[in-house]
Scaffold this motif. Sequence first.
Motif, mmCIF file in Angstrom:
data_model
loop_
_atom_site.group_PDB
_atom_site.id
_atom_site.type_symbol
_atom_site.label_atom_id
_atom_site.label_comp_id
_atom_site.label_asym_id
_atom_site.label_seq_id
_atom_site.Cartn_x
_atom_site.Cartn_y
_atom_site.Cartn_z
ATOM 1 N N UNK A 179 0.843 -1.187 0.000
ATOM 2 C CA UNK A 179 0.000 0.000 0.000
ATOM 3 C C UNK A 179 0.887 1.248 0.000
ATOM 4 N N UNK A 180 1.286 1.723 1.161
ATOM 5 C CA UNK A 180 2.182 2.879 1.248
ATOM 6 C C UNK A 180 3.528 2.414 1.784
ATOM 7 N N UNK A 181 4.599 2.964 1.216
ATOM 8 C CA UNK A 181 5.938 2.579 1.644
ATOM 9 C C UNK A 181 6.681 3.698 2.357
ATOM 10 N N UNK A 182 6.336 4.959 2.032
ATOM 11 C CA UNK A 182 7.049 6.097 2.609
ATOM 12 C C UNK A 182 6.049 7.232 2.835
ATOM 13 N N UNK A 183 5.770 7.515 4.079
ATOM 14 C CA UNK A 183 4.766 8.513 4.439
ATOM 15 C C UNK A 183 5.465 9.781 4.926
ATOM 16 N N UNK A 184 5.116 10.905 4.301
ATOM 17 C CA UNK A 184 5.667 12.203 4.696
ATOM 18 C C UNK A 184 4.710 12.886 5.660
ATOM 19 N N UNK A 185 5.262 13.396 6.751
ATOM 20 C CA UNK A 185 4.456 14.189 7.680
ATOM 21 C C UNK A 185 5.200 15.489 7.985
ATOM 22 N N UNK A 186 4.634 16.626 7.578
ATOM 23 C CA UNK A 186 5.238 17.913 7.907
ATOM 24 C C UNK A 186 4.812 18.355 9.303
ATOM 25 N N UNK A 187 5.699 19.074 9.987
ATOM 26 C CA UNK A 187 5.372 19.551 11.323
ATOM 27 C C UNK A 187 5.751 21.014 11.482
ATOM 28 N N UNK A 188 4.868 21.749 12.158
ATOM 29 C CA UNK A 188 5.164 23.143 12.505
ATOM 30 C C UNK A 188 5.210 23.322 14.022
ATOM 31 N N UNK A 189 5.165 22.211 14.740
ATOM 32 C CA UNK A 189 5.257 22.256 16.192
ATOM 33 C C UNK A 189 3.947 22.474 16.918
ATOM 34 N N UNK A 190 2.836 22.616 16.192
ATOM 35 C CA UNK A 190 1.542 22.874 16.836
ATOM 36 C C UNK A 190 0.923 21.576 17.370
ATOM 37 N N UNK A 191 -0.065 21.735 18.233
ATOM 38 C CA UNK A 191 -0.753 20.569 18.803
ATOM 39 C C UNK A 191 -1.454 19.750 17.729
ATOM 40 N N UNK A 192 -2.092 20.427 16.771
ATOM 41 C CA UNK A 192 -2.800 19.692 15.726
ATOM 42 C C UNK A 192 -1.817 18.941 14.831
ATOM 43 N N UNK A 193 -0.625 19.489 14.658
ATOM 44 C CA UNK A 193 0.406 18.784 13.901
ATOM 45 C C UNK A 193 0.851 17.540 14.655
ATOM 46 N N UNK A 194 0.899 17.633 15.959
ATOM 47 C CA UNK A 194 1.258 16.453 16.766
ATOM 48 C C UNK A 194 0.232 15.335 16.543
ATOM 49 N N UNK A 195 -1.029 15.709 16.415
ATOM 50 C CA UNK A 195 -2.065 14.719 16.136
ATOM 51 C C UNK A 195 -1.825 14.080 14.760
ATOM 52 N N UNK A 196 -1.406 14.869 13.780
ATOM 53 C CA UNK A 196 -1.096 14.333 12.453
ATOM 54 C C UNK A 196 0.101 13.378 12.528
ATOM 55 N N UNK A 197 1.100 13.726 13.336
ATOM 56 C CA UNK A 197 2.262 12.852 13.514
ATOM 57 C C UNK A 197 1.827 11.514 14.107
ATOM 58 N N UNK A 198 0.998 11.565 15.143
ATOM 59 C CA UNK A 198 0.504 10.332 15.763
ATOM 60 C C UNK A 198 -0.271 9.480 14.761
ATOM 61 N N UNK A 199 -1.090 10.122 13.944
ATOM 62 C CA UNK A 199 -1.856 9.416 12.918
ATOM 63 C C UNK A 199 -0.926 8.776 11.898
ATOM 64 N N UNK A 200 0.084 9.521 11.456
ATOM 65 C CA UNK A 200 1.045 9.001 10.474
ATOM 66 C C UNK A 200 1.812 7.814 11.045
#
Length: 144
Positions: A1-22
């Motif tokens: 399915x996916x082999x390499x997932x990119x997650x950008x971060x700006x240090x915000x709380x909502x970005x942390x949620x995206x990191x956890x999801x990734x």
Amino acid sequence: MYRNILVPTDGSDITRHAIDTAIQLAKTVGAKLTVISAKEPFPYSAISEMQPVPPQEFFDAQERIASARVKIATDAATAAGLACEAYTVEALHPWEAITDTAKSQGCDLIVMASHGRRGVSALLLGSETQKVLTHCNIPVLVVK
């Protein structure tokens, strides 16, 4: 399915949620994680004899901030047992850094946060997420 997932971060709380999801998604599908944080370029138009911050000091501060942001994500990925690469990239527009990194690193999915702007502010300011969605042909998972 996916082999390499990119997650950008700006240090915000909502970005942390995206990191956890990734991280959860990468674990589920056996993908590696690529993390990026964009650094602001030096405002060259402000160069004069009376500099409030010398350019090198500005660059060093931007690198420290971006490195701290990606470290949070890489530490979480490592704790989850994932392979993870991290990049800090200078960019006037973060969306360009995100799309360029996704292409150059062979990412096949971008997981990023939506900052939830609504109404006129969303129309006037736009959002980095919207610009990534518009300019990138790689699938994007938007986390709210």
